[in-house]
Design an enzyme around this catalytic site. Sequence first.
Site, PDB file in Angstrom:
ATOM      1  N   HIS A 263      30.160   1.183  27.991  1.00  0.00           N
ATOM      2  CA  HIS A 263      29.089   1.895  28.680  1.00  0.00           C
ATOM      3  C   HIS A 263      28.796   1.338  30.063  1.00  0.00           C
ATOM      4  O   HIS A 263      28.063   1.940  30.836  1.00  0.00           O
ATOM      5  CB  HIS A 263      27.824   1.813  27.815  1.00  0.00           C
ATOM      6  N   TRP A 264      29.396   0.195  30.398  1.00  0.00           N
ATOM      7  CA  TRP A 264      29.054  -0.530  31.624  1.00  0.00           C
ATOM      8  C   TRP A 264      30.278  -0.655  32.523  1.00  0.00           C
ATOM      9  O   TRP A 264      30.712  -1.744  32.863  1.00  0.00           O
ATOM     10  CB  TRP A 264      28.508  -1.899  31.241  1.00  0.00           C
TER      11      TRP A 264
END
Length: 286
Positions: A263-264
């Site tokens: 997600h990053w």
Amino acid sequence: MSVGESTAEQRLVRVGARDIAVTERGAGEAVVLLHGGGPGASGMSNYSRNVDALAQRFRVIVPDLPGYGRSSKRVDRSDPFGDLAGAVGVLLDELGLDRAHLVGNSYGGAAGLRLALERPDRVGRLILMGPGGIGTTRRPPTPGLQRLLAYYGGEGPTRAKLERFIREDLVHDGSAVSAEMIEERYRASIDPEVVANPPLRRPASLRTLLRMDLLRDKRLSRTATPTLVLWGTHDKVNRPSGGRLLAERMPHCDLYLVADAGHWVQWERPALFNSLTTAFLSEESA
């Protein structure tokens, strides 16, 4: 512009009834980096591996969104994406900017997209990384998103809950996250003001949930904003299939699926992210 208490890099800008903490570096076209909504998040911690590289080409503006960091903690939970989008728009006014490029991760991506839909004249180009609000009423939340939304529930915030979310849900390779980062985020997450008024929690009503489903917005198919969507193939918070859904609806949307990232993306694949961002934001508008 109303400026309050400062640190060596950060200053408080009065935005309506709230203060927003802002860090700036570099010169050139303005690029605003909008961070995600995980517990303990802040602008500079979210983009620690990107700001210096981007500042070689752009004026990089990194706010702590309302509810996070040193910014005021109030967020309108009946329409959080709209509230954050409005705050970013007023921040541009206070910084003397008619227009800026927006880069948004997760919660910040949803806010950036909402601003581009409501005030396209204010947004040059748009980069979204695993943005929230993509199909939120169509499928149950992922386990990662459920853990994020439940962080302040039950027994309340704990270091163990935060560590599990970051190492298992936020990134693909949890061993890459330092204990110092976990501790810093945990300390920020237990700020008494934040605990009393968490900026991100489960929607309290169906109306709010529907407002947060940006795929329902018919303006997506009409937007002229050039957009780049980056989505980690191992994202456990927001499903990577959301990237294809955006690319199908937005007429000027490029999609890049990023391997070995969750997600990053901007933290896990910084060299790739910095290169793609610089190239995309440097293109002449169609």
